[in-house]
Scaffold this motif. Sequence first.
Motif, PDB file in Angstrom:
ATOM      1  N   THR A  63       0.825  -1.210   0.000  1.00 29.58           N
ATOM      2  CA  THR A  63       0.000   0.000   0.000  1.00 29.58           C
ATOM      3  C   THR A  63       0.858   1.259   0.000  1.00 29.58           C
ATOM      4  N   ALA A  64       1.897   1.282   0.852  1.00 23.98           N
ATOM      5  CA  ALA A  64       2.750   2.468   0.954  1.00 23.98           C
ATOM      6  C   ALA A  64       3.617   2.666  -0.283  1.00 23.98           C
ATOM      7  N   LYS A  67       1.799   3.957  -6.166  1.00 21.59           N
ATOM      8  CA  LYS A  67       1.631   5.337  -6.624  1.00 21.59           C
ATOM      9  C   LYS A  67       0.155   5.703  -6.719  1.00 21.59           C
ATOM     10  N   ILE A  69      -2.264   4.702  -4.809  1.00 21.62           N
ATOM     11  CA  ILE A  69      -2.877   4.888  -3.496  1.00 21.62           C
ATOM     12  C   ILE A  69      -2.265   6.075  -2.755  1.00 21.62           C
ATOM     13  N   THR A  70      -0.939   6.153  -2.717  1.00 21.58           N
ATOM     14  CA  THR A  70      -0.280   7.182  -1.899  1.00 21.58           C
ATOM     15  C   THR A  70       0.271   8.354  -2.694  1.00 21.58           C
ATOM     16  N   LEU A  73       3.565  10.614  -1.999  1.00 24.15           N
ATOM     17  CA  LEU A  73       4.045  10.244  -0.662  1.00 24.15           C
ATOM     18  C   LEU A  73       4.462   8.777  -0.575  1.00 24.15           C
ATOM     19  N   ARG A  74       4.511   8.081  -1.694  1.00 25.42           N
ATOM     20  CA  ARG A  74       4.861   6.654  -1.667  1.00 25.42           C
ATOM     21  C   ARG A  74       6.309   6.467  -1.202  1.00 25.42           C
ATOM     22  N   ASN A  75       6.622   5.238  -0.858  1.00 22.77           N
ATOM     23  CA  ASN A  75       7.967   4.909  -0.375  1.00 22.77           C
ATOM     24  C   ASN A  75       9.030   5.245  -1.412  1.00 22.77           C
TER      25      ASN A  75
END
Length: 103
Positions: A63-64, A67, A69-70, A73-75
């Motif tokens: 999830t993190a 692209k 979803i976040t 702010l993704r990892n």
Amino acid sequence: LSDALGFGSDLSNVLTRFSIMLVMLFGSIVAIWFGGIPIDLIVFAQGITIFIVPTIGIILFITASSKEITGDLRNNPINKVIGVAGILLLVGLGLQNAYLIFN
């Protein structure tokens, strides 16, 4: 539980109270099933947790890192390496626990 299911967290809501009742009922049934001996219950809960935590970690990592979803702010790559190392550690601990339980 109630809030996660979309019923809200207001204690005056009937569905919220019903959710609380279900959680307490489930806990009571488990306690009765184990005969009220807390040591057995604690050992059982820890045994189950070591198998569930890697699954939750993998879901959070995916999830993190998404692209869609976040967004921005993704990892980043460094966080992904650290995340994979953490997941491998959790999976290793789970496998070690399974080995100790079943052998």
